[in-house]
Design an enzyme around this catalytic site. Structure first.
Site, short mmCIF file in Angstrom:
data_model
loop_
_atom_site.label_atom_id
_atom_site.label_comp_id
_atom_site.label_asym_id
_atom_site.label_seq_id
_atom_site.Cartn_x
_atom_site.Cartn_y
_atom_site.Cartn_z
N HIS A 1 47.15 47.08 29.97
CA HIS A 1 47.04 46.77 28.55
C HIS A 1 46.78 45.28 28.36
O HIS A 1 47.08 44.46 29.24
CB HIS A 1 48.33 47.15 27.83
CG HIS A 1 48.52 48.62 27.67
ND1 HIS A 1 49.58 49.15 26.97
CD2 HIS A 1 47.80 49.68 28.12
CE1 HIS A 1 49.50 50.48 26.98
NE2 HIS A 1 48.45 50.83 27.68
N GLU B 1 48.24 43.05 26.41
CA GLU B 1 49.43 42.19 26.39
C GLU B 1 49.92 41.90 27.81
O GLU B 1 50.36 40.78 28.09
CB GLU B 1 50.56 42.85 25.58
CG GLU B 1 50.22 43.10 24.13
CD GLU B 1 49.66 44.48 23.86
OE1 GLU B 1 49.91 45.00 22.76
OE2 GLU B 1 48.97 45.05 24.73
#
Length: 144
Positions: A50, A52
């Site tokens: 992901h 993040e």
């Protein structure tokens, strides 16, 4: 640079992998500390890692006290059972998370933002929502 500038950078990152992330949406994340970008990421091909995760790995200790700009609400739970993006953001020590769009997926849908707020992180929703929202027009969130 302004909050809008940093969110536009996150939107531009997300745009680079549109249509390449499988069932996951393409998310952009930019982490800023003391006015400087210290980490950035975009959801990778197939949906992992992901955005993040990558941005936090890049930022390292510079994430402490920083602001994260994310185009879509950080996940509150992972289908794989791994640490969610909201858990990673809390553990990193960021002080503020600015989110363009809420995520209707059962893996996010308030869970991520709730975790951040409970941890004392300032959460701001809706910055450039229309601009970022166009990225997710065809996104069909998974249901647990």
């Amino acid at each position: 640079m302004t909050d809008e500038d940093h969110m536009r950078a996150a939107v531009a990152l997300a745009r680079t992998n549109l249509g390449k992330t499988g069932v996951n949406p393409s998310v952009g994340c930019v982490i800023v500390a003391h006015g400087a970008v210290v980490g950035q990421g975009v959801t990778q091909a197939g949906g992992r890692p992901h955005a993040e995760e990558q941005a936090l790995d890049q930022a390292g200790d510079a994430a402490v006290g920083a602001t994260a700009y994310v185009t879509l609400e950080p996940c509150g739970q992972r289908s794989t059972g791994a640490a969610s993006c909201s858990q990673r953001l809390v553990a990193s020590g960021v002080a503020r998370v600015v989110i363009a769009c809420e995520d209707p997926s059962t893996y996010a849908s308030g869970r991520g933002t709730d975790r951040l707020r409970v941890a004392g992180i300032t959460v701001e929703l809706g910055l450039l929502q229309a601009e970022a929202g166009s990225l997710y027009a065809d996104y069909e969130p998974p249901q647990a």
